[in-house]
Design a protein around this motif. Structure first.
Motif, PDB file in Angstrom:
ATOM      1  N   ARG A  42       0.833  -1.201   0.000  1.00  0.00           N
ATOM      2  CA  ARG A  42       0.000   0.000   0.000  1.00  0.00           C
ATOM      3  C   ARG A  42       0.869   1.252   0.000  1.00  0.00           C
ATOM      4  O   ARG A  42       0.585   2.210  -0.727  1.00  0.00           O
ATOM      5  CB  ARG A  42      -0.898   0.025   1.233  1.00  0.00           C
ATOM      6  CG  ARG A  42      -2.080  -0.893   1.220  1.00  0.00           C
ATOM      7  CD  ARG A  42      -2.949  -0.685   2.449  1.00  0.00           C
ATOM      8  NE  ARG A  42      -3.595   0.624   2.422  1.00  0.00           N
ATOM      9  CZ  ARG A  42      -4.292   1.118   3.430  1.00  0.00           C
ATOM     10  NH1 ARG A  42      -4.431   0.431   4.546  1.00  0.00           N
ATOM     11  NH2 ARG A  42      -4.859   2.316   3.320  1.00  0.00           N
ATOM     12  N   ALA A  43       1.909   1.265   0.830  1.00  0.00           N
ATOM     13  CA  ALA A  43       2.627   2.510   1.100  1.00  0.00           C
ATOM     14  C   ALA A  43       3.720   2.821   0.087  1.00  0.00           C
ATOM     15  O   ALA A  43       3.743   3.926  -0.486  1.00  0.00           O
ATOM     16  CB  ALA A  43       3.222   2.452   2.510  1.00  0.00           C
ATOM     17  N   GLY A  47       3.909   5.914  -2.517  1.00  0.00           N
ATOM     18  CA  GLY A  47       4.831   6.995  -2.212  1.00  0.00           C
ATOM     19  C   GLY A  47       5.775   7.297  -3.356  1.00  0.00           C
ATOM     20  O   GLY A  47       6.005   8.467  -3.698  1.00  0.00           O
ATOM     21  N   ILE A  74       2.014   6.225   8.758  1.00  0.00           N
ATOM     22  CA  ILE A  74       2.077   5.073   7.863  1.00  0.00           C
ATOM     23  C   ILE A  74       2.873   3.922   8.479  1.00  0.00           C
ATOM     24  O   ILE A  74       2.356   2.839   8.725  1.00  0.00           O
ATOM     25  CB  ILE A  74       2.718   5.452   6.507  1.00  0.00           C
ATOM     26  CG1 ILE A  74       2.037   6.691   5.904  1.00  0.00           C
ATOM     27  CG2 ILE A  74       2.680   4.264   5.561  1.00  0.00           C
ATOM     28  CD1 ILE A  74       0.589   6.500   5.547  1.00  0.00           C
ATOM     29  N   LEU A 183       4.483   8.639   2.630  1.00  0.00           N
ATOM     30  CA  LEU A 183       4.236   7.264   2.211  1.00  0.00           C
ATOM     31  C   LEU A 183       5.541   6.529   1.931  1.00  0.00           C
ATOM     32  O   LEU A 183       5.698   5.346   2.277  1.00  0.00           O
ATOM     33  CB  LEU A 183       3.347   7.251   0.965  1.00  0.00           C
ATOM     34  CG  LEU A 183       1.880   7.601   1.184  1.00  0.00           C
ATOM     35  CD1 LEU A 183       1.157   7.763  -0.146  1.00  0.00           C
ATOM     36  CD2 LEU A 183       1.194   6.525   2.019  1.00  0.00           C
ATOM     37  N   GLY A 186       7.247   5.858   5.314  1.00  0.00           N
ATOM     38  CA  GLY A 186       6.546   4.793   6.008  1.00  0.00           C
ATOM     39  C   GLY A 186       6.764   3.442   5.364  1.00  0.00           C
ATOM     40  O   GLY A 186       6.958   2.426   6.050  1.00  0.00           O
ATOM     41  N   GLY A 187       6.745   3.387   4.030  1.00  0.00           N
ATOM     42  CA  GLY A 187       6.980   2.134   3.329  1.00  0.00           C
ATOM     43  C   GLY A 187       8.376   1.584   3.571  1.00  0.00           C
ATOM     44  O   GLY A 187       8.563   0.375   3.757  1.00  0.00           O
ATOM     45  N   THR A 220      -4.682   4.367  -1.225  1.00  0.00           N
ATOM     46  CA  THR A 220      -3.551   4.964  -0.511  1.00  0.00           C
ATOM     47  C   THR A 220      -3.059   6.246  -1.167  1.00  0.00           C
ATOM     48  O   THR A 220      -3.086   7.308  -0.549  1.00  0.00           O
ATOM     49  CB  THR A 220      -2.392   3.948  -0.391  1.00  0.00           C
ATOM     50  OG1 THR A 220      -2.867   2.774   0.272  1.00  0.00           O
ATOM     51  CG2 THR A 220      -1.238   4.530   0.408  1.00  0.00           C
ATOM     52  N   TYR A 224      -4.733   9.216   0.700  1.00  0.00           N
ATOM     53  CA  TYR A 224      -3.886   9.953   1.634  1.00  0.00           C
ATOM     54  C   TYR A 224      -3.576  11.353   1.118  1.00  0.00           C
ATOM     55  O   TYR A 224      -3.403  12.284   1.915  1.00  0.00           O
ATOM     56  CB  TYR A 224      -2.592   9.176   1.912  1.00  0.00           C
ATOM     57  CG  TYR A 224      -2.751   8.222   3.068  1.00  0.00           C
ATOM     58  CD1 TYR A 224      -2.573   8.645   4.387  1.00  0.00           C
ATOM     59  CD2 TYR A 224      -3.107   6.896   2.858  1.00  0.00           C
ATOM     60  CE1 TYR A 224      -2.733   7.777   5.450  1.00  0.00           C
ATOM     61  CE2 TYR A 224      -3.277   6.015   3.914  1.00  0.00           C
ATOM     62  CZ  TYR A 224      -3.091   6.470   5.208  1.00  0.00           C
ATOM     63  OH  TYR A 224      -3.275   5.611   6.262  1.00  0.00           O
TER      64      TYR A 224
END
Length: 313
Positions: A42-43, A47, A74, A183, A186-187, A220, A224
């Motif tokens: 998702r992240a 991103g 995230i 993102l 966080g990923g 996402t 976001y």
């Protein structure tokens, strides 16, 4: 309510509505027992896509600020949310998460100078009660680790929301770039954890690929971007009171697409939670604002004007 602010609220509301489809997509399309890999998928792709579109990288202090916001919104939130969902019975994770508006009301008072009002507190209690009626099933024993994970996930997202408002954004940087920074950060935080805990990525068929594409793009990247854009233009409490739309959407999708029944008690809960969401948008102080740039914020501080809450993004 001015038309432009109503449109902004509706666009921001699309984010939690989209997040409400996550459970159905995960259970119907994705490989089982891969919560961290799902969080990563998702992240990180979302991103990187937004970074490529924005073509702006952080500068100066925004390297560490982006890392902090990416971790809160995230990188920590996704794993904690999945952990709580796996370990708690009958929607209890969503019930714990529904106290998020009350947490943000308190943090906004501490970090943004926004005084909590009895109306906001009461609205938060009603929203949490409504969500509880919608998602809380017959119960099993509560797992302490699951409860702590759910509380930590709620605290992480709430803190990230308020800090996103407090720190604003650099001159010349829009919501697209700021979302991409978070993102991606966080990923990258989730990636080693997913590899360590879950091992190598699973083989993906066409159904799983379609599910991950939906989660990465609509659920996402777009969601976001709308969420952080809303944080920059609405009050922190306004934005967080849109959060109950996520479990409400999940209940509606479960009824419409998965054949899950809705009881009269759940319908009452949906009415309460939706009513609290609406009231949260028209409460005192719910005013759309243009976010401060860093230059404007410096001038504001230099003027020693302490009468305006620090609503900045």
């Amino acid at each position: 309510m001015p038309a432009n602010r109503a449109a902004l609220i509706l666009l921001t509301a699309l984010a939690p509505i989209s997040w409400g489809t996550t459970y159905a997509v995960t259970t119907e399309f994705l490989p089982p027992d891969r919560p961290l890999f799902t969080g990563l998928m998702r992240a990180l792709p979302a991103g990187l896509l937004l970074l490529a579109l924005a073509r702006v990288l952080p500068r100066g202090a925004w390297w560490w600020k982006s890392a902090v916001l990416g971790a809160l919104n995230i990188g920590a939130f996704f794993p904690l949310l999945f952990l709580s969902a796996y370990r708690l019975p009958g929607g209890m994770a969503a019930v714990v998460g529904s106290v998020g508006p009350l947490l943000v009301v308190g943090l906004a008072a501490l970090l943004l100078g926004q005084r909590p009002t009895p109306r906001n507190v009461l609205t938060g209690v009603v929203a949490a009660s409504g969500v509880s009626l919608v998602v809380l099933k017959a119960a099993g024993a509560l797992d302490p680790v699951g409860v702590l994970a759910a509380l930590a996930a709620t605290a992480s997202m709430g803190t990230g929301t308020v800090l996103t408002k407090r720190w604003g954004r650099p001159d010349g940087v829009g919501p697209l770039a700021l979302t991409g920074w978070q993102l991606t950060a966080g990923g990258l935080l989730i990636a080693p954890l997913a590899l360590l805990v879950e091992g190598a990525p699973p083989a993906l068929d066409g159904r799983a690929t379609a599910g991950y594409l939906y989660l990465a793009l609509a659920n996402t990247a777009v969601a976001y971007w709308l969420w952080f854009r809303g944080i920059g233009r609405l009050s922190a409490t306004q934005v967080t009171f849109l959060g109950p739309l996520s479990p409400l959407t999940a209940a509606v999708v479960g009824w419409a697409a998965l054949g899950q029944a809705l009881t009269p008690v759940q319908l009452v809960g949906m009415a309460l939670a939706f009513g609290a969401t609406v009231v949260g948008q028209i409460g005192a102080g719910a005013k759309a604002v243009r976010p401060f740039s860093s230059t404007e914020e410096k001038l504001r501080k230099d003027s020693m004007d302490v009468t305006v809450p620090a609503l900045r993004r």
